[in-house]
Design a protein around this motif. Structure first.
Motif, PDB file in Angstrom:
ATOM      1  N   SER A  15      19.491  35.163 130.635  1.00 30.01           N
ATOM      2  CA  SER A  15      18.459  35.737 131.493  1.00 30.01           C
ATOM      3  C   SER A  15      17.117  35.166 131.062  1.00 30.01           C
ATOM      4  CB  SER A  15      18.455  37.267 131.379  1.00 30.01           C
ATOM      5  OG  SER A  15      18.236  37.664 130.046  1.00 30.01           O
ATOM      6  N   GLU A  72      17.188  46.764 126.337  1.00 36.08           N
ATOM      7  CA  GLU A  72      18.533  46.650 126.867  1.00 36.08           C
ATOM      8  C   GLU A  72      19.000  45.208 126.724  1.00 36.08           C
ATOM      9  OE1 GLU A  72      18.225  47.948 130.867  1.00 36.08           O
ATOM     10  OE2 GLU A  72      17.836  50.044 130.357  1.00 36.08           O
ATOM     11  N   ASP A  73      20.277  45.012 126.883  1.00 38.14           N
ATOM     12  CA  ASP A  73      20.864  43.669 126.862  1.00 38.14           C
ATOM     13  C   ASP A  73      20.634  42.947 125.543  1.00 38.14           C
ATOM     14  OD1 ASP A  73      21.650  44.051 129.531  1.00 38.14           O
ATOM     15  OD2 ASP A  73      19.714  43.320 130.274  1.00 38.14           O
ATOM     16  N   ASP A  76      23.432  40.571 124.591  1.00 42.65           N
ATOM     17  CA  ASP A  76      23.458  39.238 125.189  1.00 42.65           C
ATOM     18  C   ASP A  76      22.799  38.222 124.273  1.00 42.65           C
ATOM     19  OD1 ASP A  76      24.708  40.246 127.403  1.00 42.65           O
ATOM     20  OD2 ASP A  76      22.907  40.301 128.652  1.00 42.65           O
TER      21      ASP A  76
END
Length: 381
Positions: A15, A72-73, A76
């Motif tokens: 991302s 968050e994430d 990842d």
């Protein structure tokens, strides 16, 4: 946690990485959220990084570290079950709020070795959070843990509390000099046998004697360095009766101005949502009941809780990010509320905060009734 430098490319590909929004002398911060980061938090993080460098004896090259502050994430970027990570030779950290100070140690050391036990212990020690650990329940001693394999570490079979506790014991016995000496070995990727030699030199005893002394002398709980950095409120003795043999009550008061732009105000809130706060601690004397009163602007509040309520479960308060969830009996009061409560003797935490970042004032007054004086022995005759 340390992550291989080659992973940063794939992590950023998942991302788009956020832009840098805040800069201090030692940090460039790119948050993945829009809530403001208050000046007090920026100053505290910068100061903490300086203290980590000083604690490890590492001189900064002047180039700031890049921190991607995520909510968050994070997996990842760092992998499953991780709250943060550092990419060696990159000066780049990914972390959630509670993990930032931990990752700073990895960033400063920038080690390419595999001395996981000592490095993670240093990261926990210098994070400022205390530790509770029962050495009698440990399945392995420090000598065995110095030889922890990469696979065991990567698979998550790592005892962070055990590493933190041992390093805190080293610090308690040998101070900053002992930690710095070990940091040199860790930074240079020393093998286990060299780490063992360094420990023996620092402690002035064999590794076997170190393990015996550690099991015999170590306390179960060590307060974190963040405790000393937290302002302590004075407890005033009130005695309106000149004939009384002791105080009639005790009084604790605090009033703060919450300004996100002020160096005294932290934010976002410890639970990682919009807001701001300041933290205090105070020591409750023997008493027979307390009355708490809060006054302030709309949107402000005060939390009072026992920071050691879950200590024996291995949960210690992070004084930079104190959470009332640590205490099932925590009190939260809004302006205008008056509450009768029982506060047992010992250290208590106070968080004065606001749900948003609009400037506000809030105050707390705690009146503790003093216990009656002991009876005169002559009265029993």
């Amino acid at each position: 946690m340390i992550v291989g430098a080659t992973i940063i490319t794939s992590a950023s590909a998942c991302s788009p990485l956020p832009d840098v929004k805040y800069e201090t002398d030692r940090l460039r911060i790119a948050p993945t959220f829009d809530d403001p980061i208050c000046e007090g938090t920026l100053v505290t993080l910068d100061d903490h990084l300086e203290q980590v460098e000083d604690g490890l004896g590492v001189i900064s090259n002047g180039e700031p570290f890049l921190l991607y502050w995520q909510r968050e994430d994070i997996e990842d970027s760092c992998g499953e079950g991780r709250g943060g990570c550092f990419f060696p030779a990159s000066r780049v950290m990914f972390a959630r709020g509670p993990s930032i100070t931990h990752e700073m140690t990895h960033a400063v050391l920038d080690s390419v070795g595999e001395s996981y036990f000592l490095e993670e212990g240093m990261a926990e020690l210098l994070s400022g959070v205390g530790v509770y650990y029962d050495v009698d329940e440990a399945e392995a001693g420090p000598a065995e843990r110095l030889r922890l394999s990469r696979s065991t570490y990567r698979e998550g079979h790592f005892d962070y509390a055990g590493a933190a506790h041992f390093m805190r014991w080293i610090y308690d016995r040998r101070g900053v000099a002992g930690v710095r000496r070990l940091a040199i070995e860790v930074e240079h990727g020393a093998p286990p046998e060299h780490l063992e030699d360094a420990l023996e030199q620092i402690m002035g005893m064999s590794i076997h004697e170190i393990e015996v002394a550690y099991r015999h002398d170590a306390k179960k709980a060590y307060e974190g360095m963040g405790y000393e950095r937290t302002p302590e409120l004075p407890v005033e003795e009130i005695d309106d009766d000149e004939e009384s043999e002791g105080p009639e009550s005790f009084l604790v008061t605090v009033a703060v101005d919450l300004e996100c732009e002020a160096e005294t105000t932290m934010g976002p809130l410890p639970e990682e949502r919009e807001g701001m706060y300041q933290v205090r601690r105070f020591r409750v004397p023997e008493n027979v009941g307390a009355v708490l009163r809060v006054e302030g602007d709309p949107g402000t509040w005060v939390q009072v809780f026992d920071p050691y309520a879950r200590k024996r479960r291995g949960v210690m308060t992070d004084w930079m990010l104190p959470s009332k969830t640590i205490d099932h009996d925590a009190l939260e009061l809004r302006p205008g509320e008056v509450v009768d409560a029982e506060l047992h003797p010992g250290v208590w935490a106070v968080v004065l905060g606001a749900d948003g970042v609009a400037s506000g004032k809030v105050s707390l007054e705690i009146e503790l009734a003093a216990p009656p004086p002991p009876p005169d022995p002559g009265e029993w005759m």
